[in-house]
Design an enzyme around this catalytic site. Structure first.
Site, PDB file in Angstrom:
ATOM      1  N   THR A  55       0.735  -1.328   0.026  1.00  0.00           N
ATOM      2  CA  THR A  55       0.028  -0.107   0.124  1.00  0.00           C
ATOM      3  C   THR A  55       0.888   1.104  -0.008  1.00  0.00           C
ATOM      4  OG1 THR A  55      -1.445   1.418   1.512  1.00  0.00           O
ATOM      5  CG2 THR A  55      -0.227  -0.366   2.574  1.00  0.00           C
ATOM      6  N   GLU A  77       0.144   3.750   1.697  1.00  0.00           N
ATOM      7  CA  GLU A  77       0.344   4.046   3.045  1.00  0.00           C
ATOM      8  C   GLU A  77       1.677   3.815   3.714  1.00  0.00           C
ATOM      9  OE1 GLU A  77      -1.383   5.339   6.105  1.00  0.00           O
ATOM     10  OE2 GLU A  77      -2.575   6.284   4.389  1.00  0.00           O
ATOM     11  N   TYR A 132      -1.002   0.336  10.837  1.00  0.00           N
ATOM     12  CA  TYR A 132      -1.283  -0.455   9.504  1.00  0.00           C
ATOM     13  C   TYR A 132      -0.038  -0.334   8.589  1.00  0.00           C
ATOM     14  CZ  TYR A 132      -3.515  -1.047   4.733  1.00  0.00           C
ATOM     15  OH  TYR A 132      -3.623  -1.256   3.385  1.00  0.00           O
ATOM     16  N   LYS A 159       2.173  -3.117   6.908  1.00  0.00           N
ATOM     17  CA  LYS A 159       2.441  -3.462   5.750  1.00  0.00           C
ATOM     18  C   LYS A 159       3.834  -3.408   5.297  1.00  0.00           C
ATOM     19  CE  LYS A 159      -1.870  -4.373   4.123  1.00  0.00           C
ATOM     20  NZ  LYS A 159      -2.348  -5.362   3.098  1.00  0.00           N
TER      21      LYS A 159
END
Ligand code: NAP
Ligand code: G4F
Length: 345
Positions: free
Chosen positions: A133, A135, A157, A161
């Protein structure tokens, strides 16, 4: 012989589009779903209920990426040609509330799948896709972000990841597993979860337009995102595993909009007038009767937020011949159409 694909996270937004794509390509599609107290298969019921697919090509298994026994047993039984790890606690704000579970599912989940491939000696049979991602870029170290940009995650999160990204590379290099990372920027659709900002805005504004809701409460209106359509991005996932070697790819549109700009585009499409007034938490969007219909609520702000994301997917364009077909206006139009149909029902 038909190729077999196994999708962890089949009940999610991407799992449903990827299933449709793989079935069209004549794969036998296996999916892992979790037990839940209420039905969680709404996005794939139309596939499961198709008698042809159900009997021959579309098979669901109970499992959980936090449970290594189920992960291992399913992989051993199916011996898939392709595994797509889409399973995750995927909500960034929620990851601040449940950081340990997020790490278990989003970081260690990838490890458990890779370990099962290695343990069952499937290196020559099974390719692995990890749902990475944007992010992970968090506090961005370059604009736009590409495959060489350093990660600086700003949420539990994002941190989880980054682990999944690196363990995927590690198993590729250490054990010769065909393991690839997609680094996907935000992608949306009518099937997007209700609490993500695009779906929340479109659903609320459609309801406000037809008098079914009075106000929409949001957090940071100034964060910028690079939004694409989930259908385009699922095609990229498949292309990543068809490439001649395992690698990492950015998937993005290369265009960015703030949340406020997104709201204005939705308002334009719905022929609603929004007049913005005020600053900070007091900023409000007013309708043509001078009533506030959009307000900020401090509960929707995160302890840290990613302020800007903009992807450079030239590598995917060049090597995978992938480019997005659906632009933001088409995406908004499709999402609005879906909501309006729901309201009229
Ligand atoms: P989503 O709609 O939230 O779907 C997540 C899926 O993971 C659901 O099927 C969910 O099952 C499943 N899941 C959650 N925890 C699990 C567990 N412990 N064991 C097994 N399955 C579990 O997410 P999405 O938008 O389709 O995204 C797919 C993947 O891409 C995710 O990994 C996400 O982090 C990543 N990603 C998404 C975007 C985006 O913009 N959409 C961008 C970059 C990366 P339930 O239905 O039972 O909850
Ligand atoms: O829609 P969002 O919750 O998506 P976010 O945080 O960018 O995460 C999504 O995209 C990631 C890819 O970059 C995925 F990896 C991840 O799984 C997920 O799919 O929030 C977008 C922006 C944020 O800056 C947030 O602070 O919108 C802002 N926002 C403002 N008000 C809001 C709200 N977000 C949500 N969910 N709800 C609000 O009321």
């Amino acid at each position: 012989m038909k190729k077999k694909a196994l999708i962890f996270g089949i009940t999610g937004q991407d799992g449903s589009y990827l299933s449709e794509l793989l079935l069209k390509k004549n794969y036998e599609v296996h999916g892992v779903k979790r037990r839940s107290s209420s039905i969680n298969t709404n996005r794939i019921d139309h596939i499961y209920q198709d008698p042809y697919q159900k009997k021959r090509n579309f098979i669901l298994h109970y499992g959980d990426v936090t449970d290594s026994t189920s992960v291992s047993q399913i992989i051993k039984k199916i011996k898939p040609n392709e595994i797509y790890n889409l399973a995750a606690q995927s909500h960034v704000a929620v990851s601040f509330e449940v950081p340990e579970y997020t790490a278990n599912a989003d970081a260690l989940g990838a490890l458990r799948i890779l370990e099962a491939i290695k343990f069952h000696n499937l290196q020559k049979i099974t390719k692995f896709y990890q749902a990475g991602t944007s992010e992970m870029f968090g506090k961005v170290q370059a604009i736009p972000q590409n495959e060489k940009t350093d990660f600086y995650p700003l949420s539990p999160y994002g941190v989880a990841k980054v682990y999944a990204h690196w363990i995927t590379r590690n198993y590729r290099e250490a054990y010769n597993i065909f393991a690839s990372n997609g680094i996907l920027f935000n992608h949306e659709s009518p099937r997007r979860g209700e609490t993500f900002v695009t779906k929340k805005i479109i659903s609320a504004m459609c309801r406000i337009k037809f008098g079914k809701q009075k106000k929409l409460f949001l957090g940071n209106l100034y964060a910028k995102r690079d939004w694409g359509h989930a259908k385009d991005y699922c095609l990229a996932m498949w292309k990543i595993l068809q490439y001649k070697k395992p690698d990492d790819f950015i998937i993005a549109t290369g265009k960015q909009y703030s949340i406020k700009q997104f709201i204005n585009l939705v308002a334009e499409k719905l022929k609603m007038q929004i007049i913005w007034k005020g600053k900070g938490l007091n900023e409000k969007g007013y309708n043509n009767k001078k009533e506030p219909i959009i307000e900020c609520d401090k509960n929707y702000f995160r302890p840290l937020d990613v302020n800007t994301l903009l992807g450079d997917s030239s590598k995917a364009k060049k090597l995978l011949k992938w480019k997005p077909k659906i632009n933001i206006k088409m995406l908004i139009e499709e999402m609005i159409e879906f909501e309006l149909k729901n309201i009229s029902k």
